[in-house]
Design a protein around this motif. Sequence first.
Motif, PDB file in Angstrom:
ATOM      1  N   CYS A  53      41.977  41.750  42.341  1.00  0.00           N
ATOM      2  CA  CYS A  53      41.131  40.704  42.900  1.00  0.00           C
ATOM      3  C   CYS A  53      39.662  41.112  42.727  1.00  0.00           C
ATOM      4  O   CYS A  53      39.287  42.240  43.050  1.00  0.00           O
ATOM      5  CB  CYS A  53      41.464  40.505  44.367  1.00  0.00           C
ATOM      6  N   CYS A  56      38.254  41.769  46.539  1.00  0.00           N
ATOM      7  CA  CYS A  56      38.732  42.805  47.453  1.00  0.00           C
ATOM      8  C   CYS A  56      39.531  43.896  46.745  1.00  0.00           C
ATOM      9  O   CYS A  56      39.987  44.823  47.406  1.00  0.00           O
ATOM     10  CB  CYS A  56      39.558  42.175  48.569  1.00  0.00           C
ATOM     11  N   CYS A 120      42.897  37.243  44.713  1.00  0.00           N
ATOM     12  CA  CYS A 120      44.230  37.407  45.294  1.00  0.00           C
ATOM     13  C   CYS A 120      44.679  36.115  45.963  1.00  0.00           C
ATOM     14  O   CYS A 120      45.861  35.862  46.101  1.00  0.00           O
ATOM     15  CB  CYS A 120      44.235  38.564  46.281  1.00  0.00           C
ATOM     16  N   CYS A 124      39.978  34.302  49.340  1.00  0.00           N
ATOM     17  CA  CYS A 124      39.892  35.726  49.652  1.00  0.00           C
ATOM     18  C   CYS A 124      38.585  35.993  50.382  1.00  0.00           C
ATOM     19  O   CYS A 124      37.517  35.585  49.948  1.00  0.00           O
ATOM     20  CB  CYS A 124      39.930  36.545  48.373  1.00  0.00           C
TER      21      CYS A 124
HETATM   22 ZN   LIG Z   1      41.090  39.403  47.368  1.00  0.00          ZN
END
Ligand SMILES: [Zn+2]
Length: 163
Positions: A53, A56, A120, A124
Amino acid sequence: MTFTETVPSPSRIGLDLIGVEAGAPLALDLRIESVSEGVLVSGTVSAPTAGECARCLTPVTGDVEIDLTELFAYPDSATDETTESDEIGRVGGSGEPDTVDLEQPIIDAIGLALPFSPLCGPDCAGLCPHCGVALATAEPGHDHEQIDPRWAKLSGLLDEDKQ
Ligand SMILES: [Zn+2]
Ligand SMILES: [Zn+2]
């Protein structure tokens, strides 16, 4: 003729954050037609993707599917004489006669189809600005006790009162 086969990816295909791993199954579903100037290959290629991602850094997996339409010119055809081989591939261009090399067109098309910033999830929340933990995987309501500056002042006053 049609060509439906799954082959392992010859190398990792993709971008820094997301790609098709080397050896991952590339599902080819192609139609190969003889045209006057050469061979026209069209169809789809799909493969699983793996990455991180962009917000993150949680691992993300998915799939990519591309539509491929690629003309390969016969040597000595008019197309062969009027184009460069990096614009339009050549039948036998990889050194093997009567073959077409689909590797580069597939690599190029997958590179264009992959998301530049994989996520993700659609929303997110990224990383906690205070401690850097991924908010998507942190416990719900992850927060840091932070005393509002106005309360800090008030608690200072209360402390003075006690003295
Ligand atoms: Zn993420
Ligand atoms: Zn935190």
